[in-house]
Design a protein around this motif. Structure first.
Motif, PDB file in Angstrom:
ATOM      1  N   GLU A  53       0.835  -1.208   0.000  1.00 42.39           N
ATOM      2  CA  GLU A  53       0.000   0.000   0.000  1.00 42.39           C
ATOM      3  C   GLU A  53       0.866   1.253   0.000  1.00 42.39           C
ATOM      4  O   GLU A  53       0.563   2.231  -0.680  1.00 42.39           O
ATOM      5  N   ARG A  56       2.129   1.798  -3.490  1.00 42.72           N
ATOM      6  CA  ARG A  56       1.101   2.413  -4.352  1.00 42.72           C
ATOM      7  C   ARG A  56       1.025   3.915  -4.105  1.00 42.72           C
ATOM      8  O   ARG A  56       0.925   4.709  -5.043  1.00 42.72           O
ATOM      9  N   TRP A  57       1.063   4.318  -2.846  1.00 45.74           N
ATOM     10  CA  TRP A  57       1.011   5.741  -2.498  1.00 45.74           C
ATOM     11  C   TRP A  57       2.233   6.461  -3.071  1.00 45.74           C
ATOM     12  O   TRP A  57       2.109   7.529  -3.668  1.00 45.74           O
ATOM     13  N   LYS A  59       4.130   5.605  -5.639  1.00 44.41           N
ATOM     14  CA  LYS A  59       4.064   5.655  -7.103  1.00 44.41           C
ATOM     15  C   LYS A  59       3.076   6.706  -7.600  1.00 44.41           C
ATOM     16  O   LYS A  59       3.261   7.267  -8.669  1.00 44.41           O
ATOM     17  N   ARG A  60       2.033   6.974  -6.816  1.00 43.84           N
ATOM     18  CA  ARG A  60       1.110   8.062  -7.190  1.00 43.84           C
ATOM     19  C   ARG A  60       1.798   9.415  -7.048  1.00 43.84           C
ATOM     20  O   ARG A  60       1.494  10.350  -7.780  1.00 43.84           O
ATOM     21  N   GLU A  63       6.206   8.342  -9.910  1.00 50.15           N
ATOM     22  CA  GLU A  63       6.265   7.015 -10.532  1.00 50.15           C
ATOM     23  C   GLU A  63       7.681   6.565 -10.856  1.00 50.15           C
ATOM     24  O   GLU A  63       7.920   5.399 -11.136  1.00 50.15           O
ATOM     25  N   ALA A  85       2.006  -3.289  -7.754  1.00 53.14           N
ATOM     26  CA  ALA A  85       2.052  -1.962  -7.122  1.00 53.14           C
ATOM     27  C   ALA A  85       3.212  -1.123  -7.649  1.00 53.14           C
ATOM     28  O   ALA A  85       3.223   0.086  -7.469  1.00 53.14           O
ATOM     29  N   ARG A 156      -2.370   3.804 -13.351  1.00 55.31           N
ATOM     30  CA  ARG A 156      -2.883   3.059 -12.202  1.00 55.31           C
ATOM     31  C   ARG A 156      -2.212   1.702 -12.113  1.00 55.31           C
ATOM     32  O   ARG A 156      -1.893   1.102 -13.125  1.00 55.31           O
ATOM     33  N   PRO A 157      -2.044   1.190 -10.880  1.00 52.83           N
ATOM     34  CA  PRO A 157      -1.505  -0.174 -10.754  1.00 52.83           C
ATOM     35  C   PRO A 157      -2.424  -1.160 -11.478  1.00 52.83           C
ATOM     36  O   PRO A 157      -3.627  -0.966 -11.554  1.00 52.83           O
ATOM     37  N   GLU A 159      -4.441  -3.861 -11.395  1.00 49.12           N
ATOM     38  CA  GLU A 159      -5.100  -4.683 -10.389  1.00 49.12           C
ATOM     39  C   GLU A 159      -5.476  -6.055 -10.923  1.00 49.12           C
ATOM     40  O   GLU A 159      -5.464  -7.033 -10.194  1.00 49.12           O
TER      41      GLU A 159
END
Length: 181
Positions: A53, A56-57, A59-60, A63, A85, A156-157, A159
Motif C-alpha cells: 500500500e 502504491r502511495w 508511485k502516485r 512514478e 504496485a 494506475r496499478p 489490479e
C-alpha cells in the motif's frame, strides 16, 4: 529489523531516513521531499499500511522512484502484489549486507536514470493505437535515432493483470522483426 537495515545501508555509504510506520514514512516522503529520495526500502508487513500500500502511495506521488520490498517469505502472491504496485525488487529478510546494498544501489541508479531520461529520450507524437494496458504512440527515439512505437502503460496499478502477462507481452513485442516496424 528497521535499525539493522538502516545500519547496513549506512555502512554501504547510503544516507538513510528512518520511519517506524507507514504514516511516518508518508510524512517523510511528502511531495516536497520525494525528489530528494532515490530509493525507498519498506517492509511488506510494516505497521499501518502494508509495504505494498505504501508503494502504491509512493508511485502516485512519483512514478520514477524505485521501491525495494523486504519480505520474510518468497511467496508468489506477495511478489505478484508487489510488482502490480510497482515494486522494483524484493529482498528476503534473511539479510545479506552485500545483497541488500547491491539491490538498493541498483534501485538508486534506476531512479536517477528514470528521472533524467524520462521525457528526454523520446519525442512523442500521435496516438496510433490503444489496448487494455495502455496507449501506443508514434515517437522518435533520440538515443537510437529512429522512429519507434512507444507503449505507455496506464498510470494506475494493474489490479487485474499478472506481472507474467506484462512480461510475456514485452517478450512478444521484442521478438517482432519486420522492415515496417
Amino acid at each position: 529489523l528497521r535499525k539493522v537495515v538502516g545500519s547496513l545501508l549506512k555502512q554501504s555509504k547510503i544516507s538513510v531516513v528512518d520511519a517506524a510506520d507507514a504514516a511516518s514514512a508518508k510524512k517523510a516522503l511528502t511531495p516536497d521531499g520525494l525528489p530528494g529520495f532515490k530509493c525507498v526500502v519498506t517492509d511488506y508487513l510494516m505497521p499501518g499500511d502494508s509495504g505494498v500500500e505504501l508503494t502504491r502511495w509512493i508511485k502516485r506521488q512519483d512514478e520514477n522512484i524505485a521501491v525495494v520490498l523486504l519480505s520474510t517469505k518468497d511467496e508468489k502472491e506477495v511478489i505478484k502484489e508487489g510488482f502490480r504496485a510497482g515494486v522494483y525488487d524484493f529482498v528476503e529478510k534473511s539479510l545479506l549486507q552485500e545483497r541488500l546494498a547491491n539491490v538498493v544501489c541498483a534501485a538508486i541508479q534506476r531512479t536517477i536514470r528514470n528521472r533524467q531520461n524520462r521525457k528526454e529520450r523520446y519525442q512523442i507524437g500521435n496516438v496510433i493505437g490503444e489496448g487494455g494496458l495502455g496507449r501506443i504512440y508514434q515517437a522518435w527515439d533520440l538515443e537510437l535515432k529512429r522512429h519507434v512505437a512507444l507503449k505507455r502503460l496506464q498510470r494506475r496499478p494493474f489490479e487485474n493483470v499478472a506481472p507474467e502477462q506484462l512480461f510475456e507481452e514485452a517478450l512478444r513485442l521484442a521478438r517482432l522483426q519486420h522492415p515496417n516496424i
